[in-house]
Design a protein around this motif. Structure first.
Motif, mmCIF file in Angstrom:
data_model
loop_
_atom_site.group_PDB
_atom_site.id
_atom_site.type_symbol
_atom_site.label_atom_id
_atom_site.label_comp_id
_atom_site.label_asym_id
_atom_site.label_seq_id
_atom_site.Cartn_x
_atom_site.Cartn_y
_atom_site.Cartn_z
ATOM 1 N N GLN A 1 -34.472 -44.016 42.820
ATOM 2 C CA GLN A 1 -35.241 -45.202 43.181
ATOM 3 C C GLN A 1 -35.751 -45.110 44.612
ATOM 4 O O GLN A 1 -36.907 -45.445 44.906
ATOM 5 C CB GLN A 1 -34.375 -46.451 43.007
ATOM 6 C CG GLN A 1 -35.052 -47.746 43.428
ATOM 7 C CD GLN A 1 -36.300 -48.052 42.625
ATOM 8 O OE1 GLN A 1 -36.392 -47.667 41.453
ATOM 9 N NE2 GLN A 1 -37.265 -48.721 43.242
ATOM 10 N N GLY B 1 -38.240 -52.399 38.444
ATOM 11 C CA GLY B 1 -39.091 -52.484 39.627
ATOM 12 C C GLY B 1 -40.442 -53.050 39.242
ATOM 13 O O GLY B 1 -40.802 -53.111 38.061
ATOM 14 N N TRP C 1 -38.692 -42.676 44.682
ATOM 15 C CA TRP C 1 -39.927 -43.236 44.143
ATOM 16 C C TRP C 1 -40.486 -44.325 45.050
ATOM 17 O O TRP C 1 -41.701 -44.546 45.083
ATOM 18 C CB TRP C 1 -39.690 -43.755 42.727
ATOM 19 C CG TRP C 1 -39.710 -42.644 41.707
ATOM 20 C CD1 TRP C 1 -40.484 -41.521 41.742
ATOM 21 C CD2 TRP C 1 -38.925 -42.548 40.527
ATOM 22 N NE1 TRP C 1 -40.223 -40.722 40.645
ATOM 23 C CE2 TRP C 1 -39.274 -41.324 39.876
ATOM 24 C CE3 TRP C 1 -37.952 -43.356 39.939
ATOM 25 C CZ2 TRP C 1 -38.695 -40.924 38.680
ATOM 26 C CZ3 TRP C 1 -37.375 -42.945 38.749
ATOM 27 C CH2 TRP C 1 -37.736 -41.749 38.121
ATOM 28 N N SER C 2 -39.616 -45.011 45.792
ATOM 29 C CA SER C 2 -40.097 -46.015 46.742
ATOM 30 C C SER C 2 -40.922 -45.360 47.843
ATOM 31 O O SER C 2 -41.955 -45.885 48.271
ATOM 32 C CB SER C 2 -38.914 -46.774 47.361
ATOM 33 O OG SER C 2 -38.228 -47.522 46.384
ATOM 34 N N GLU D 1 -29.825 -44.697 42.264
ATOM 35 C CA GLU D 1 -30.226 -45.217 43.575
ATOM 36 C C GLU D 1 -31.049 -44.190 44.342
ATOM 37 O O GLU D 1 -32.069 -44.531 44.961
ATOM 38 C CB GLU D 1 -28.982 -45.597 44.370
ATOM 39 C CG GLU D 1 -29.260 -46.164 45.749
ATOM 40 C CD GLU D 1 -28.002 -46.450 46.542
ATOM 41 O OE1 GLU D 1 -28.120 -47.015 47.643
ATOM 42 O OE2 GLU D 1 -26.896 -46.112 46.075
ATOM 43 N N ARG E 1 -36.318 -48.482 34.131
ATOM 44 C CA ARG E 1 -35.891 -47.084 34.112
ATOM 45 C C ARG E 1 -34.477 -46.995 33.558
ATOM 46 O O ARG E 1 -33.565 -47.691 34.033
ATOM 47 C CB ARG E 1 -35.947 -46.496 35.525
ATOM 48 C CG ARG E 1 -37.357 -46.425 36.085
ATOM 49 C CD ARG E 1 -37.365 -46.024 37.547
ATOM 50 N NE ARG E 1 -36.875 -47.112 38.397
ATOM 51 C CZ ARG E 1 -37.627 -48.078 38.882
ATOM 52 N NH1 ARG E 1 -38.917 -48.107 38.603
ATOM 53 N NH2 ARG E 1 -37.112 -49.021 39.633
ATOM 54 N N THR F 1 -32.406 -49.589 35.935
ATOM 55 C CA THR F 1 -32.999 -50.240 37.101
ATOM 56 C C THR F 1 -34.375 -50.759 36.726
ATOM 57 O O THR F 1 -35.000 -50.291 35.772
ATOM 58 C CB THR F 1 -33.126 -49.278 38.293
ATOM 59 O OG1 THR F 1 -33.963 -48.161 37.921
ATOM 60 C CG2 THR F 1 -31.761 -48.747 38.722
ATOM 61 N N ARG G 1 -38.841 -43.952 31.647
ATOM 62 C CA ARG G 1 -39.559 -44.993 32.383
ATOM 63 C C ARG G 1 -40.483 -45.738 31.419
ATOM 64 O O ARG G 1 -41.329 -45.141 30.753
ATOM 65 C CB ARG G 1 -40.370 -44.378 33.520
ATOM 66 C CG ARG G 1 -39.539 -43.529 34.460
ATOM 67 C CD ARG G 1 -40.377 -42.732 35.441
ATOM 68 N NE ARG G 1 -41.001 -43.569 36.452
ATOM 69 C CZ ARG G 1 -41.694 -43.072 37.492
ATOM 70 N NH1 ARG G 1 -41.853 -41.757 37.625
ATOM 71 N NH2 ARG G 1 -42.223 -43.870 38.376
#
Length: 220
Positions: free
Chosen positions: A147, A78, A150-151, A144, A87, A76, A111
């Protein structure tokens, strides 16, 4: 400095307000506590918890898993805070004997952050454990969930750094919750308007309140 001393004992009372059956609880390393895992499982939920230095023996176990023999299973990307992040996730089914209750899958997330202005590259390896079995959570699903977690952390980071939320003296009744809601609303509106740097956006609207009212479609 943020005072986190009361966060660990507040974990269970906070979750007791929520029906956890079928819910996946994600939390940072501070809450990677055996009692917390037991509490979530007993309530009918599942957990996904980050493992850091506060669980040294568990982290050592995770580092020794055969990650080199496991292929990459999810990737993923970001962007935020002036950097781009990639990541890469690997998942390993764990056997009994792992030093954490109900853990059935372990994750290794590498990361790689690139700072846009300087070009500086940072790499970090993060480990996590979950009670979700493979048939309920594929590597893509685990990526997911991480993510999403972390969002939420990123949102709290913005509220603290840009709005100095932890230094706020509004602490009584429902006022802190109301102010958090207003900050979330402001951040959401600025993102919807196309801003990626929330600090710069806040400065912009602070000096140009007419732009803020236009964004809200308000008239004087």
């Amino acid at each position: 400095m943020q005072d986190t001393r009361n966060e660990i004992p507040a974990f269970a009372p906070l979750l007791d307000r929520i029906a956890l059956r079928g819910v996946v609880v994600t939390a940072d390393a501070m809450h990677t506590q055996r009692a917390h895992a037991e509490h979530v499982i007993t309530a009918g939920g599942h957990y996904l918890l980050v493992v850091k230095g506060n669980q040294k023996k568990l982290r050592k176990q995770l580092r020794r898993l055969p990650w080199r023999d496991i292929p990459l299973q999810a990737r993923t990307t970001g962007a935020g805070h002036g950097r781009r992040e990639v990541r890469r996730l690997k998942v390993c089914t764990v056997q009994t004997g792992l030093l954490f209750p109900y853990a059935v899958q372990a994750m290794e997330i590498k990361r790689r952050r690139t700072h846009r202005k300087t070009g500086k590259v940072e790499t970090k390896t993060v480990y996590a454990v979950t009670s979700l079995p493979p048939e309920q959570a594929s590597p893509a699903r685990l990526a997911e969930l991480m993510q999403d977690h972390w969002s939420v952390e990123a949102l709290h980071h913005i509220r603290d750094v840009t709005y100095r939320e932890d230094a706020s003296r509004i602490r009584t009744g429902t006022a802190p919750r109301a102010m958090a809601t207003l900050r979330n609303l402001a951040i959401g509106l600025m993102r919807q308007a196309g801003w990626t740097n929330i600090a710069a956006a806040a400065d912009h609207y602070r000096s140009r309140p007419q732009h803020a009212t236009a964004m809200l479609r308000l008239t004087a």
